[in-house]
Design an enzyme around this catalytic site. Structure first.
Site, PDB file in Angstrom:
ATOM      1  N   GLY B  46       0.837  -1.194   0.000  1.00 16.96           N
ATOM      2  CA  GLY B  46       0.000   0.000   0.000  1.00 16.96           C
ATOM      3  C   GLY B  46       0.863   1.232   0.000  1.00 16.96           C
ATOM      4  O   GLY B  46       2.095   1.133   0.031  1.00 16.96           O
ATOM      5  N   GLU B  62      -0.122   0.741  -6.997  1.00 15.79           N
ATOM      6  CA  GLU B  62       0.613  -0.016  -5.987  1.00 15.79           C
ATOM      7  C   GLU B  62       0.691  -1.492  -6.371  1.00 15.79           C
ATOM      8  O   GLU B  62       1.729  -2.146  -6.232  1.00 15.79           O
ATOM      9  CB  GLU B  62      -0.081   0.084  -4.623  1.00 15.79           C
ATOM     10  CG  GLU B  62      -0.221   1.491  -4.056  1.00 15.79           C
ATOM     11  CD  GLU B  62       1.064   1.999  -3.423  1.00 15.79           C
ATOM     12  OE1 GLU B  62       2.017   1.199  -3.300  1.00 15.79           O
ATOM     13  OE2 GLU B  62       1.122   3.194  -3.070  1.00 15.79           O
ATOM     14  N   GLU B 113      10.844  -7.519   0.500  1.00 19.73           N
ATOM     15  CA  GLU B 113      10.591  -8.951   0.474  1.00 19.73           C
ATOM     16  C   GLU B 113       9.087  -9.197   0.429  1.00 19.73           C
ATOM     17  O   GLU B 113       8.326  -8.595   1.183  1.00 19.73           O
ATOM     18  CB  GLU B 113      11.188  -9.596   1.733  1.00 19.73           C
ATOM     19  CG  GLU B 113      11.146 -11.105   1.714  1.00 19.73           C
ATOM     20  CD  GLU B 113      11.687 -11.694   3.017  1.00 19.73           C
ATOM     21  OE1 GLU B 113      11.540 -12.909   3.202  1.00 19.73           O
ATOM     22  OE2 GLU B 113      12.250 -10.936   3.829  1.00 19.73           O
TER      23      GLU B 113
END
Lengths: 227, 227
Positions: B46, B62, B113
């Site tokens: 986000g 996003e 990650e």
DNA sequence: TCAAAAGTGTTCGCTATACACCCATGG
DNA sequence: CCATGGGTGTATAGCGAACACTTTTGA
């Protein structure tokens, strides 16, 4: 100009689509805008979200100011964010709908003119409020398939016909009177009272109330209202 | 500190719960937070909404950055506004869920990650993201009752069993294999291909694809998936 | 006495549900 | 040859939808 940020922030408002029911038609409470922009146009009650309250608290506060109702049933259904939805500056609005008993609504504190409109006869609205209304109606329809919702809109006691009118108004469909009756009977959601009422000067009609226990149970386990 | 307002404004972010399906289990894509607060915790991708884009555009952006997917299927389901949901400052987040095909997801541009987690085995999340996930799951369940949603989550061709697994994973129920098959047949939503696949080293299974026309038709007229 | 509203069935067809049978494959 | 998974069918119960009969009341 006292509140400064590194990046631009939008204004955040809440708007509230207030649904009521007069026994026949679904209604919506609108207020006439006193200020520009859209001065004189009808719009949903709403206002800026305060920094120490959640959007829900804000919506309840606005609703209380407008209708005098405390702790009404409200539900967030969408947030509207089109960049130019407000001509002045970037404003996003978190939209709620409220289900209230029209009988219990007093005129608000606000001086603003307020009026109930039939949901199928709405004037031209300010901002993107027509779009908000469409989405609110759709969300309410969805909700009614999973939760019995009449309790919030009807007075304590009501006739079967009124309940049917409510469902017909929300879903915009017509039901067979007898099938509707049978269905309600099977669901065991209603309790018959001894009182009757004579709305049409014809045969008297029994008044019913919701069986609160069953009502809550059905609300819990996600009741499927087919029709 | 260049953007100043008369009244305080909250920050507005979008968060995206990305659902995928691996043929057996429903999955959720999480990213590990690189910064404080909640550094090292898993969270939904986000970021801040830009002033010239709608929340939906922001969420799609996003999502594109995170998965490489363009124009994925997303749906706004709730806006979270608790005053202290972010320890730094007032932040409200407009939450979306996305339905994507895991096979098509490439690692994102971001260095962060990212990992798929089974939706029933989610680690502790940052902020109020556990609450966001619960609400996303509930919203997805609601949606699946009215719209056939599998198309977005499954590859072009799939076995009936995979489709059943998908419905079971989303709704958290078990169906009778044979009844599920019969139901799908009656709805005429699937097309059988000539190809087969052998996932279990037992009997071969036919691959199906969605009948796009029927799929859209059912999506239109608000299909009722009972189960 | 008739039309309109309201209370209470009944019938029929569809479908959700439970369950049975057969075929193919690998061990 | 049998355990496992997959394709297809059948019987039953319950519900939605269509529809009939009766009663009450005011005009």
């Amino acid at each position: 100009m006292t509140y400064c940020y590194k990046y631009p922030h939008p204004s955040v408002t809440t708007d509230c689509v207030i649904f009521g029911f007069d026994g026949t038609k679904l209604k919506v409470l609108l207020v006439k805008r006193a200020l520009e922009p859209f001065q004189g146009r009808w719009a949903f009650p709403g206002g800026f979200m305060k920094m120490d309250e959640s959007a829900e608290e804000g919506a309840l506060r606005e609703l209380q100011e407008e209708t005098g109702l405390q702790g009404a049933y409200i539900r967030q259904f969408h947030t509207f964010t089109a960049p130019n939805r407000d001509p002045r500056e970037r404003v996003i609005t978190i939209a709620y709908y409220a289900l209230v008993r029209m009988q219990e609504v007093k005129g608000g504190d606000d001086a603003a003119e307020a009026r109930w409109f039939a949901s199928d006869d709405i004037p031209q609205l300010a901002f993107d409020h027509d779009q908000i209304l469409r989405k609110a109606t759709k969300a309410l329809r969805q909700q009614i398939h999973f939760e019995p919702v009449g309790f919030e809109l009807l007075p304590e006691e009501f006739t079967i016909k009124e309940l049917q009118n409510l469902y017909e108004a929300i879903l915009d469909v017509r039901f067979d009177r007898r099938n509707f009756y049978n269905k309600m009977k099977r669901l065991e959601m209603l309790e018959q009272t001894n009182e009757t009422v004579n709305p049409s000067n014809k045969k008297e009609a029994f008044l019913f109330r919701f069986n609160k226990a069953k009502y809550e149970e059905l609300k819990q386990k996600g009741f499927k209202l087919e029709f």
